[in-house]
Write a protein that holds these residues in place. Structure first.
Motif, PDB file in Angstrom:
ATOM      1  N   SER A  59       0.835  -1.194   0.000  1.00 46.35           N
ATOM      2  CA  SER A  59       0.000   0.000   0.000  1.00 46.35           C
ATOM      3  C   SER A  59       0.872   1.247   0.000  1.00 46.35           C
ATOM      4  O   SER A  59       2.093   1.176   0.167  1.00 46.35           O
ATOM      5  N   THR A  60       0.242   2.385  -0.181  1.00 45.30           N
ATOM      6  CA  THR A  60       0.983   3.645  -0.135  1.00 45.30           C
ATOM      7  C   THR A  60       1.578   3.875   1.247  1.00 45.30           C
ATOM      8  O   THR A  60       2.684   4.423   1.369  1.00 45.30           O
ATOM      9  N   GLN A 143       0.271   6.509  -7.173  1.00 43.34           N
ATOM     10  CA  GLN A 143       0.338   7.020  -5.802  1.00 43.34           C
ATOM     11  C   GLN A 143       1.568   6.476  -5.069  1.00 43.34           C
ATOM     12  O   GLN A 143       2.245   7.206  -4.351  1.00 43.34           O
ATOM     13  N   CYS A 144       1.864   5.194  -5.256  1.00 42.60           N
ATOM     14  CA  CYS A 144       3.039   4.591  -4.601  1.00 42.60           C
ATOM     15  C   CYS A 144       4.329   5.227  -5.104  1.00 42.60           C
ATOM     16  O   CYS A 144       5.259   5.466  -4.318  1.00 42.60           O
ATOM     17  N   ALA A 145       4.395   5.520  -6.397  1.00 47.07           N
ATOM     18  CA  ALA A 145       5.587   6.140  -6.961  1.00 47.07           C
ATOM     19  C   ALA A 145       5.806   7.532  -6.382  1.00 47.07           C
ATOM     20  O   ALA A 145       6.944   7.914  -6.050  1.00 47.07           O
ATOM     21  N   VAL A 146       4.735   8.296  -6.250  1.00 51.55           N
ATOM     22  CA  VAL A 146       4.847   9.646  -5.691  1.00 51.55           C
ATOM     23  C   VAL A 146       5.245   9.589  -4.221  1.00 51.55           C
ATOM     24  O   VAL A 146       6.078  10.383  -3.761  1.00 51.55           O
ATOM     25  N   VAL A 147       4.677   8.651  -3.480  1.00 55.13           N
ATOM     26  CA  VAL A 147       5.038   8.493  -2.072  1.00 55.13           C
ATOM     27  C   VAL A 147       6.511   8.116  -1.942  1.00 55.13           C
ATOM     28  O   VAL A 147       7.228   8.628  -1.078  1.00 55.13           O
ATOM     29  N   ALA A 148       6.999   7.235  -2.801  1.00 55.22           N
ATOM     30  CA  ALA A 148       8.405   6.836  -2.770  1.00 55.22           C
ATOM     31  C   ALA A 148       9.317   8.031  -3.038  1.00 55.22           C
ATOM     32  O   ALA A 148      10.404   8.141  -2.453  1.00 55.22           O
TER      33      ALA A 148
END
Length: 286
Positions: A59-60, A143-148
């Protein structure tokens, strides 16, 4: 209580509230069987959620926890106040949602998957769950890429997601949302009255009101549009060619992105769209 429990609790709670509101004070009458639509939309939702989790088994919030100590993060520096990191996180993730939503209407191959969401012949809280598995996978990966990249506080990511869960159910509700309350809230937040405009069959309407949480992005991009209650009540919902039973079929839910026929494609109708200067601007003080 873990992350999954918080999400499930938020979904269950807001679903119950909006479903009750729709039952007691619906804004418009359904055109097809509600039970059939709800069954199809829920099957699509659980299928999309399962496939997205199967392909991306994190998940994010899990990503945020994994990169919390990353030396390359944007928001995890000690000089940045925690409160500022929280605010930036919520607004940044919402801007990403807005940008992706805009692209889903702009890029033909992305529109193919997103038009499943718009092909719902009626409009209620289950429309907010009606996303094709391909779009669900795209959203989660983005969303996961931006959070990373940002390395935001994990709790800020969770808080932003819980806010969005509440918002996405509320704005898709077939509810009689008071105009006075709408005018008070929409200066900051997307309201059911605003987002319903985005779901009419009118191409010009579909290309406005892309915001998820905040109306800020639509205001900056001049894509915010208002309609009176009478105009919204008279406007047909859904996608041209998919009104009635056709929009509720399982084949529409799962196979629509792979069909060649157009259904309000952004690019194919761009010549018929009003120029940017003719887009209605928000009145002062709204």
């Amino acid at each position: 209580m873990n992350e999954g429990d918080w999400r499930f609790g938020a979904i269950l709670g807001v679903f119950f509230v909006v479903a009750t509101w729709e039952t007691l004070r619906p804004f418009r009458k359904p055109t097809v069987s509600t039970s059939r639509r709800w069954t199809g939309n829920l099957i699509l939702y659980f299928t999309s959620s399962w496939l997205a989790a199967l392909i991306l088994p994190f998940s994010t919030v899990a990503v945020a926890m994994a990169v919390e100590s990353s030396p390359y993060g944007v928001l995890n520096h000690p000089w940045l106040p925690t409160w500022a990191a929280w605010i930036i996180t919520v607004f940044a993730l919402d801007f990403v949602r807005f940008s992706q939503h805009w692209l889903l209407h702009r890029v033909p191959i992305l529109w193919r998957m997103h038009k499943v969401h718009h092909s719902d012949p009626d409009y209620d809280l289950t429309t907010g769950l009606r996303f094709h598995p391909l779009e669900a996978l795209l959203t989660l990966s983005t969303q996961c890429a931006v959070v990373a990249l940002l390395a935001p506080p994990p709790l800020a990511v969770l808080a932003g997601e819980l806010l969005f869960i509440v918002q996405v159910h509320l704005v898709h509700g077939n509810i009689a949302f008071p105009d006075a309350l709408d005018r008070s809230v929409r200066w900051l937040l997307v309201t059911p009255n605003l987002h319903a405009i985005h779901h009419t069959t009118d191409i010009a309407d579909q290309n406005t009101n892309f915001g998820g949480l905040f109306t800020l992005w639509d205001r900056l991009c001049r894509t915010l549009r208002f309609r009176s209650g009478a105009e919204r009540a008279a406007a047909p919902m859904g996608l041209e060619g998919y009104q009635g039973e056709r929009g509720a079929r399982m084949s529409t839910l799962f196979l629509l992105p792979f069909r060649s026929e157009d259904g309000g494609n952004y690019e194919s109708t761009s010549r018929n769209r009003p120029a940017a200067s003719s887009q209605p601007r928000p009145p002062r003080g709204s």
